[in-house]
Design an enzyme around this catalytic site. Structure first.
Site, PDB file in Angstrom:
ATOM      1  N   THR A  69       6.557 -43.273 -32.676  1.00  0.00           N
ATOM      2  CA  THR A  69       6.945 -43.314 -31.261  1.00  0.00           C
ATOM      3  C   THR A  69       6.452 -42.084 -30.493  1.00  0.00           C
ATOM      4  O   THR A  69       6.673 -41.990 -29.292  1.00  0.00           O
ATOM      5  CB  THR A  69       8.477 -43.407 -31.117  1.00  0.00           C
ATOM      6  OG1 THR A  69       9.061 -42.264 -31.760  1.00  0.00           O
ATOM      7  CG2 THR A  69       9.007 -44.688 -31.765  1.00  0.00           C
ATOM      8  N   ALA A 110       3.484 -39.148 -29.077  1.00  0.00           N
ATOM      9  CA  ALA A 110       2.253 -39.267 -28.281  1.00  0.00           C
ATOM     10  C   ALA A 110       1.054 -39.602 -29.168  1.00  0.00           C
ATOM     11  O   ALA A 110       0.236 -40.449 -28.814  1.00  0.00           O
ATOM     12  CB  ALA A 110       1.996 -37.965 -27.511  1.00  0.00           C
ATOM     13  N   VAL A 111       0.941 -38.945 -30.335  1.00  0.00           N
ATOM     14  CA  VAL A 111      -0.190 -39.214 -31.231  1.00  0.00           C
ATOM     15  C   VAL A 111       0.023 -40.530 -31.977  1.00  0.00           C
ATOM     16  O   VAL A 111      -0.907 -41.335 -32.121  1.00  0.00           O
ATOM     17  CB  VAL A 111      -0.403 -38.046 -32.227  1.00  0.00           C
ATOM     18  CG1 VAL A 111      -1.471 -38.396 -33.254  1.00  0.00           C
ATOM     19  CG2 VAL A 111      -0.785 -36.778 -31.474  1.00  0.00           C
ATOM     20  N   SER A 113      14.721 -42.151 -33.036  1.00  0.00           N
ATOM     21  CA  SER A 113      13.853 -43.192 -32.472  1.00  0.00           C
ATOM     22  C   SER A 113      13.863 -44.487 -33.280  1.00  0.00           C
ATOM     23  O   SER A 113      13.286 -45.489 -32.841  1.00  0.00           O
ATOM     24  CB  SER A 113      12.419 -42.675 -32.383  1.00  0.00           C
ATOM     25  OG  SER A 113      12.364 -41.539 -31.552  1.00  0.00           O
ATOM     26  N   ARG A 166      -2.939 -27.778 -43.866  1.00  0.00           N
ATOM     27  CA  ARG A 166      -4.341 -27.553 -43.518  1.00  0.00           C
ATOM     28  C   ARG A 166      -5.018 -26.446 -44.315  1.00  0.00           C
ATOM     29  O   ARG A 166      -6.190 -26.551 -44.645  1.00  0.00           O
ATOM     30  CB  ARG A 166      -4.469 -27.232 -42.015  1.00  0.00           C
ATOM     31  CG  ARG A 166      -4.268 -28.449 -41.151  1.00  0.00           C
ATOM     32  CD  ARG A 166      -4.423 -28.079 -39.680  1.00  0.00           C
ATOM     33  NE  ARG A 166      -4.050 -29.216 -38.833  1.00  0.00           N
ATOM     34  CZ  ARG A 166      -3.484 -29.098 -37.646  1.00  0.00           C
ATOM     35  NH1 ARG A 166      -3.219 -27.909 -37.144  1.00  0.00           N
ATOM     36  NH2 ARG A 166      -3.189 -30.163 -36.942  1.00  0.00           N
ATOM     37  N   CYS A 216      -6.445 -30.016 -32.882  1.00  0.00           N
ATOM     38  CA  CYS A 216      -7.241 -30.671 -31.834  1.00  0.00           C
ATOM     39  C   CYS A 216      -8.370 -29.778 -31.297  1.00  0.00           C
ATOM     40  O   CYS A 216      -9.518 -30.214 -31.188  1.00  0.00           O
ATOM     41  CB  CYS A 216      -6.344 -31.084 -30.672  1.00  0.00           C
ATOM     42  SG  CYS A 216      -5.164 -29.831 -30.160  1.00  0.00           S
ATOM     43  N   GLN A 235      -6.680 -26.145 -22.323  1.00  0.00           N
ATOM     44  CA  GLN A 235      -6.041 -27.213 -23.073  1.00  0.00           C
ATOM     45  C   GLN A 235      -5.012 -27.991 -22.262  1.00  0.00           C
ATOM     46  O   GLN A 235      -4.229 -27.419 -21.500  1.00  0.00           O
ATOM     47  CB  GLN A 235      -5.432 -26.628 -24.360  1.00  0.00           C
ATOM     48  CG  GLN A 235      -6.503 -26.134 -25.319  1.00  0.00           C
ATOM     49  CD  GLN A 235      -5.965 -25.606 -26.643  1.00  0.00           C
ATOM     50  OE1 GLN A 235      -6.272 -24.495 -27.030  1.00  0.00           O
ATOM     51  NE2 GLN A 235      -5.178 -26.406 -27.349  1.00  0.00           N
ATOM     52  N   LYS A 277      -5.589 -20.816 -35.822  1.00  0.00           N
ATOM     53  CA  LYS A 277      -6.008 -22.102 -36.386  1.00  0.00           C
ATOM     54  C   LYS A 277      -7.507 -22.298 -36.155  1.00  0.00           C
ATOM     55  O   LYS A 277      -8.232 -22.733 -37.051  1.00  0.00           O
ATOM     56  CB  LYS A 277      -5.251 -23.251 -35.709  1.00  0.00           C
ATOM     57  CG  LYS A 277      -3.795 -23.404 -36.132  1.00  0.00           C
ATOM     58  CD  LYS A 277      -3.153 -24.548 -35.314  1.00  0.00           C
ATOM     59  CE  LYS A 277      -1.663 -24.666 -35.592  1.00  0.00           C
ATOM     60  NZ  LYS A 277      -1.023 -25.664 -34.689  1.00  0.00           N
ATOM     61  N   HIS A 309      -8.952 -31.714 -23.737  1.00  0.00           N
ATOM     62  CA  HIS A 309      -9.163 -30.271 -23.862  1.00  0.00           C
ATOM     63  C   HIS A 309     -10.611 -29.959 -23.488  1.00  0.00           C
ATOM     64  O   HIS A 309     -11.537 -30.648 -23.925  1.00  0.00           O
ATOM     65  CB  HIS A 309      -8.967 -29.818 -25.311  1.00  0.00           C
ATOM     66  CG  HIS A 309      -7.544 -29.812 -25.777  1.00  0.00           C
ATOM     67  ND1 HIS A 309      -6.461 -30.019 -24.952  1.00  0.00           N
ATOM     68  CD2 HIS A 309      -7.030 -29.587 -27.019  1.00  0.00           C
ATOM     69  CE1 HIS A 309      -5.345 -29.946 -25.667  1.00  0.00           C
ATOM     70  NE2 HIS A 309      -5.659 -29.682 -26.921  1.00  0.00           N
TER      71      HIS A 309
END
Lengths: 344, 344
Positions: free
Chosen positions: A14, A16-17, A43, A102, A131, A158, A222, A251
């Site tokens: 649910t 944004a991504v 959610s 990562r 991103c 961004q 990052k 971005h």
């Protein structure tokens, strides 16, 4: 792509991504056998549509992943840390959009245009980079292969969608407040969990994520660390300044790169014109260059404003723009899933 | 300051910068004997206030400058080219805010914090540098003096007010259109006189002024050339990417500078803390850094986000913010006028 179909879980369905991932799985006609939408307890119960079918979002837990082949995580680092190992235990390949794994040695950090070959080396978890890193390394890959890169100096512009749906709402609400002469009361940005908040509407805020001991923000670090890991080259010097501006999607990045060898601008143009996933938009005569508003909703990385440094013959300026929720997150993750599916 | 009073003309009195100049002459209690407000025929007749007095704006012409001691021009390059020589002929010192004379050898290009000594070398015309250059060189001056500067790589985040009052109106109108779901029809930005227009609301537009043959915009080339001229040092390598963002007042700049000698960050901090016209805002622990919304309406240049390049021991990142209509234009001009007044 093989004929095999896959049981796929979307964790953070649910968000944004998550929303973009579901849209892409549908649009790309991903070979889905069974689809499971997972989220927090808050959610759970939400009903989402996929190819005309209604799917009820379930609360994610350690046992949500039985029979799942591919699990796409984008519900925050804490959720990934807690649940990704359980998904792996159930035999799923995890493609994780968060910062959780990562920099772990066992997790390949993949941008298919750069290091697709790392996908097959996973031990259960494949990390999707940040991103702002993804679009930069995708654009620089053809230059890296041809000339080598000694250093990168990047300043970002961004979009607020990178901080989630609530940050979009906040920016739009603040913009309305300013336009209608009301006082602005910042609530979320720059960093939801930190005490000090700043107006983002009609402003430029040079803080994305928390400050580290060296004075850089986590977002900036990052970009430094992930770039080296994705290229598999610790010798690339990277320094970054990450700035939030009042843009909703997309971005933009002002990237200065110092190549290891002399170059001709025409050669750079040719390389970028033919690179996968890259669209060159670069014609000063017709005022053509990439714009966040044009990139929004598209999968590609857009590159333009190519200029030689007038002082350093190996220096080059580029303007790199991409939809941070698509190539910067959902599309890069679905690309990886497609490659895994094709390899089975 | 001496007791002498001066006859002052403001050319472009009804424009965005003219308005700020008048406000500063009043606020700073500049020793004015007679004040003359000049403009195009279109704006002539407008009545402006100065210290409670009403002054009617007159149409500027070759004979507007009789008896004028100091003429502050900010009505565009064409007006300066046409009328500044006449002001000089009448014995006035011209302080010109436009690009008309900046690179002329006979016109000193002055930022008082950097090269105040050049003011007395004028031959009638003193040029005020471009807004984006002024704040950068003012902040870098103490570093230049102490360590030397070999190169500057700058990316800007520039406010729409730099393109004039109409560009502000356009950006605010577009923002309202987007928020209320209406189509946006760009009219002025990025460059009024060029055919292609782009939405600036919720966008980042990497074009300020026209493209030059080398692929840089004029705004970018101003930063390159003016920086060398102001420092009087052609050896400084400068490369710039100039970007318009949806901010009303206050240009922000991400500046990477390579010093000629090794440095300690604490020394940089001390130098900037004690530099005239500079306010250091740099404390990650309290999320303190310069912001356009804070700089708006203030004369100082604000500097923060000081960070060592993690690869290059002589590399340094800074975030430099200032009100583009004040230090970037009106205040720098009035500062020069004050120095001239004090020298008489």
């Amino acid at each position: 792509m093989s004929k095999r179909k896959f049981n796929v879980a979307v964790v953070g369905a649910t968000g944004a991504v998550g929303e973009q991932i579901i849209g892409l799985l549908e649009k790309r006609d991903f070979p889905v056998e069974k689809l499971k939408f997972l989220s927090s307890a808050r959610s759970a119960g939400t009903v989402l549509r996929f190819k005309g079918q209604e799917i009820t979002v379930e609360e994610a837990g350690p046992d949500s992943f039985e029979g799942i082949d591919i699990a796409l995580f984008s519900a925050g680092g804490d959720v990934s840390k807690a649940l990704a190992p359980h998904a792996v235990r159930h035999g799923a390949v995890v493609i994780d959009n968060t910062n959780a794994f990562r920099m772990e040695e066992t997790a390949p950090l993949v941008v298919p245009e750069v290091n697709e070959h790392m996908i097959s080396k996973h031990q259960g978890i494949i990390a999707n980079p940040n991103c702002s890193t993804i679009q930069m390394v995708a654009a620089l890959k053809p230059l890296y292969d041809r000339f080598g890169i000694s250093r990168i100096i990047v300043s970002t512009y961004q979009a607020v969608s990178g901080a989630g749906a609530k940050a979009i709402d906040e920016m739009l609400r603040q913009s309305k407040d300013v336009l209608e002469g009301r006082e602005v009361t910042p609530d979320i940005l720059p960093v939801g969990s930190l005490p000090v908040k700043y107006q983002i509407a009609f402003n430029a805020v040079p803080q994305i994520d928390k400050f580290q001991d060296n004075g850089y923000t986590l977002e900036e670090m990052k970009m430094v660390r992930e770039t080296k890991k994705i290229f598999g080259d610790d010798s690339i010097q990277v320094t970054a300044t990450c700035v939030r501006i009042p843009v909703v999607y997309g971005h933009s990045e002002s990237v200065y790169v110092e190549l290891k060898n002399d170059y001709e601008l025409e050669e750079i143009r040719d390389l970028l014109s033919n690179a996968p996933g890259i669209t060159l938009v670069d014609d000063p005569a017709s005022q053509s260059y990439p714009l966040a508003t044009d990139a929004a909703g598209k999968n590609d990385v857009f590159v333009g404003r190519l200029r030689r440094d007038l002082g350093n013959p190996r220096g080059l300026n580029l303007w790199i723009v991409s939809d941070n929720l698509l190539k910067g997150a959902a599309w890069n993750a679905v690309q990886i899933a497609e490659i895994i599916a094709a390899q089975e």
